[in-house]
Design an enzyme around this catalytic site. Structure first.
Site, PDB file in Angstrom:
ATOM      1  N   ARG A   1     -19.711  -1.923  -8.186  1.00  0.00           N
ATOM      2  CA  ARG A   1     -21.045  -1.948  -8.114  1.00  0.00           C
ATOM      3  C   ARG A   1     -21.335  -2.494  -6.755  1.00  0.00           C
ATOM      4  NH1 ARG A   1     -21.400  -6.248  -5.726  1.00  0.00           N
ATOM      5  NH2 ARG A   1     -21.105  -8.165  -6.776  1.00  0.00           N
TER       6      ARG A   1
ATOM      7  N   GLU B   1     -15.995  -7.410  -1.145  1.00  0.00           N
ATOM      8  CA  GLU B   1     -14.911  -8.213  -1.953  1.00  0.00           C
ATOM      9  C   GLU B   1     -13.855  -7.193  -3.289  1.00  0.00           C
ATOM     10  OE1 GLU B   1     -16.109 -12.154  -3.018  1.00  0.00           O
ATOM     11  OE2 GLU B   1     -16.749 -10.881  -4.945  1.00  0.00           O
TER      12      GLU B   1
END
Ligand code: 0O2
Length: 269
Positions: free
Chosen positions: A46, A140
């Site tokens: 996301r 990340e």
């Protein structure tokens, strides 16, 4: 800040998430199509919501100019594994890729957070090519087991509900649940080889059956109907035995028959 400007900033992060999802999903497919166990069970990703970015900026006192430098998780990929051992395997895979550069590692598996949170985090640099050129951005990657993910998902929703005021009793329950997750992961690791073996043979069986059905389908244009029905009946008989070796043997014999028809077809041309 204007919405349009947010869109411009976040666009490359959206592209990175989409590209990385395709790459990791392809990796899973590649393992499985070779009849191998995939250390990645599933992957999702996301781009951080603007409301969450604003919240984090406020919490960490970050200015608009610095969000890309200071926030490592504008783009986030989450890799879910079955077993703790798979996490190390995934970390190694990522470290050896030439399209991802690992710049930071946080091992919350060996060193869980005070909350009980466990997960392995990698911050990577990744090139995104857009009309205005190549942009090197941070992404990340969180790598965790199914059990760790279950805990983190529930805890995250409770954090959201209670903010800084999580009742002591719920915090206590979450701590016990975190310990149960450690125990569950350990137990699962103990039977890992058994589970992997059965998943592998399931995967191989599915591949062998698909190949056999494909060969039979191709035979329709070459062999006569009676022979095909005989082959199909034999396939059902072998399939019902439930013995993978027998199925592989049948597949090989079928390949020889198909090869015979192919040679015959070429000779008749
Ligand atoms: P969200 O809503 O998931 O995006 P640091 O820079 O090291 O001081 P930072 O940037 O928070 O701190 O990094 P860290 O600690 O590695 O955490 C990054 C992400 O890991 C979090 O993003 C969470 O997704 C997850 N995480 C970290 N700690 C916890 C925890 O205690 N519980 C749960 N459920 N998840 C955690 P965000 O932006 O905080 O949240």
């Amino acid at each position: 800040m204007e919405i349009q400007l947010w869109k411009e900033i976040l666009e490359p992060y959206q592209i990175a998430v989409e590209e990385l999802l395709v790459k990791f999903q392809y990796l899973i497919r590649e393992y499985r199509s070779h009849g191998k166990y995939s250390p990645i069970e599933e992957v999702n990703g996301r781009v951080k919501k603007i409301s969450s970015i604003l919240e984090k900026m406020h919490k960490k006192k970050i200015s608009f100019e610095n969000i890309e430098n200071r926030l490592d998780d504008l783009a986030g990929i989450r890799i879910i594994c079955q077993f703790v051992e798979d996490i190390d395997a995934v970390v190694e895979i990522i470290k050896h890729r030439s399209d991802m550069e690992v710049i930071e590692e946080k091992d919350y598996v060996s060193n869980p957070k005070e909350s009980g949170y466990r997960s392995y985090h990698l911050i990577i640099r990744y090139n995104v090519i857009t009309l205005s050129g190549t942009k090197n951005i941070k992404v990340e990657i969180q790598i965790r087991t199914l059990a760790m993910n279950f805990w983190a998902t529930i805890e995250h929703s409770l954090q959201y509900k209670y903010r800084q005021n999580m009742p002591e009793q719920i915090r206590g329950r979450l701590n016990s649940a975190a310990e149960a997750v450690v125990a569950l992961d350990k137990e699962m690791s103990a039977v890992r080889h058994e589970i992997m073996d059965s998943q592998n043979s399931f995967q191989i069986k599915a591949m062998v059956v698909a190949e056999i059905l494909n060969t039979i389908q191709n035979l329709y244009s070459a062999a006569n109907k009676r022979e095909i029905i005989k082959i199909q009946d034999e396939f059902y008989r072998v399939y019902k035995l439930g013995d993978l070796d027998e199925l592989i043997k049948f597949g090989r014999e079928l390949d020889i028959i198909a090869e015979g028809y192919r040679a015959q077809g070429i000779a008749e041309q």
